[in-house]
Motif scaffolding. Sequence first.
Motif, PDB file in Angstrom:
ATOM      1  N   GLN A  44       0.760  -1.206   0.132  1.00 50.10           N
ATOM      2  CA  GLN A  44      -0.551  -0.092   0.088  1.00 50.10           C
ATOM      3  C   GLN A  44       1.191   1.564   0.026  1.00 50.10           C
ATOM      4  OE1 GLN A  44      -3.052   0.295   0.034  1.00 50.10           O
ATOM      5  NE2 GLN A  44      -3.202   2.008  -0.511  1.00 50.10           N
ATOM      6  N   GLU A  76       0.109  -3.218  -7.592  1.00 51.78           N
ATOM      7  CA  GLU A  76      -1.040  -3.436  -7.582  1.00 51.78           C
ATOM      8  C   GLU A  76      -1.874  -4.432  -7.000  1.00 51.78           C
ATOM      9  OE1 GLU A  76      -2.508  -0.419 -10.262  1.00 51.78           O
ATOM     10  OE2 GLU A  76      -2.565   0.627  -9.411  1.00 51.78           O
ATOM     11  N   LYS A 127       2.373   1.634  -2.865  1.00 53.14           N
ATOM     12  CA  LYS A 127       1.829   2.363  -4.044  1.00 53.14           C
ATOM     13  C   LYS A 127       1.636   3.536  -4.198  1.00 53.14           C
ATOM     14  CE  LYS A 127      -3.678   1.770  -6.012  1.00 53.14           C
ATOM     15  NZ  LYS A 127      -5.263   2.040  -5.399  1.00 53.14           N
ATOM     16  N   GLU A 153       2.892  -1.337 -11.464  1.00 52.67           N
ATOM     17  CA  GLU A 153       1.617  -2.411 -11.489  1.00 52.67           C
ATOM     18  C   GLU A 153       2.252  -3.653 -10.398  1.00 52.67           C
ATOM     19  OE1 GLU A 153       2.501  -3.238 -15.141  1.00 52.67           O
ATOM     20  OE2 GLU A 153       1.759  -1.802 -16.439  1.00 52.67           O
ATOM     21  N   GLU A 156       3.033   6.403  -7.069  1.00 54.06           N
ATOM     22  CA  GLU A 156       1.226   7.253  -7.664  1.00 54.06           C
ATOM     23  C   GLU A 156       1.582   8.568  -7.616  1.00 54.06           C
ATOM     24  OE1 GLU A 156      -2.948   4.312  -7.181  1.00 54.06           O
ATOM     25  OE2 GLU A 156      -1.653   5.602  -5.713  1.00 54.06           O
ATOM     26  N   ARG A 187      -4.569  -6.420  -4.842  1.00 56.22           N
ATOM     27  CA  ARG A 187      -5.213  -7.448  -5.056  1.00 56.22           C
ATOM     28  C   ARG A 187      -5.072  -8.831  -4.707  1.00 56.22           C
ATOM     29  NH1 ARG A 187      -5.047  -7.680 -11.180  1.00 56.22           N
ATOM     30  NH2 ARG A 187      -3.664  -5.677 -11.206  1.00 56.22           N
TER      31      ARG A 187
END
Lengths: 296, 143
Positions: free
Chosen positions: B100, B135, B103, B132, B107, B139
């Motif tokens: 997290q 992420e 990410k 990627e 970003e 997921r």
Amino acid sequence: MAGGQERNLRRRIKTVNATRKITKAMELIAASQITRSQARITANRPFRDGMRRIILEAAKGDPAAAERLLAQPETVNAALVLVIAGDRGLSGAYNSSVLRAGERLVNTLRAQGTTVRIVAVGKKAAPYFRFRGFDVEQSFIGFADRPNFADARVVASTVAAPYIDAEVQQVFLVSTRFLSAGTQSVETEQLLPLSVPEAPVEVQTKLKGYTEFEPEVEQLLTYLAPRALESEIFSALLEGAASFHTSQQRAMAAATENADELGQNLTRIMNRARQDSITTEIMEIVGGAEALRSGK
Amino acid sequence: MATLTVEIVTPETALWRGEANALVARSSDGDFTILPQHTETVGDIVAGVVRVQTNEGELGFAVHGGYFQVGPGDNEGETRATVLAGVAERTSEIDVARAQAAKERLEAELAAMTKGDAENHPNFYLAQSALERAELRLRAAAH
């Protein structure tokens, strides 16, 4: 004076012992690295073998596509040589033997009228070639001891780029192969065009000869080839690192032994020198006492 | 007895190897399932979750792109499925907090890059693929 000699010897013995401590420490460190780097080779085997199996099957599945992608070039105007050596010295013949093999290959290729470009891994490689008047296109430093896969990818993309742009028709690899803890040998092999590995007979008989591909072979091979190159380079880096540590351990063990012997010899010489000086002193005292007595 | 041996290997380590009932993954042609006695197959795997169904339950692996090969194993009736991936990990071992954080950081970095000439930024593609991966980890961990 005899006393001066003794002091000199004492100093030399101290130096030899200090050096011995260093070589001994390096030997122990190298020994522990051998185990670790060997374990990494073992851990890499399934991936390397799997990659080779896939390439083999893909090449067999569509020989025409494989021919287009993997065929030997008819004329070779330019070639690239990747040499994998170590970052550090004090490792016996490890660096020099792989570098000499690389130089030999470059010379043979040049004699055939091929332009040769050199890419080197290891701090020791580039200076060797530059000193001999060869241009080193790129030199990778810092991971020869403990390569990881990301390093292999960087090296792979560097050597693959001129091949993809058709600037070179062949790419060679010169590296040290770790055959066992006792044997390492310098090998020269062709990286590109990718050679299709020979399948062991038992695998060939087991395959039913009909394999499905998704997506189709040509597309698959186009993506697969760079991955296979990365995998081969990674294996070579790992084996090079293990060979380096083995070679260093052996060299340092020999150096420690030498230091032991030298220290022993020097101690003997020193003891004799001390004995001599004591004897001389006693003689002088006795001689002096005699002279005094007879003078009375 | 028809059996299926599944191997998930990366260059650094053999991640998992064992007997399974099925292997479920996605190639560029679509989802597929490998069962014992599957025909010899070679293909690619797109970044996603690879699931291995065993008698003890289902195992998930976040595979960041790779290849697979199905062929006969060493024993009679054994089918071997090998998944080769540059980067892969067990979904149960994913550090969600770390992914997290990565990410969010990436970003922000990418947003900063897009202000200028993003495509030409030397780290643009590196950051993009790292994002990627982060992420996918998130997921996969949510599975």
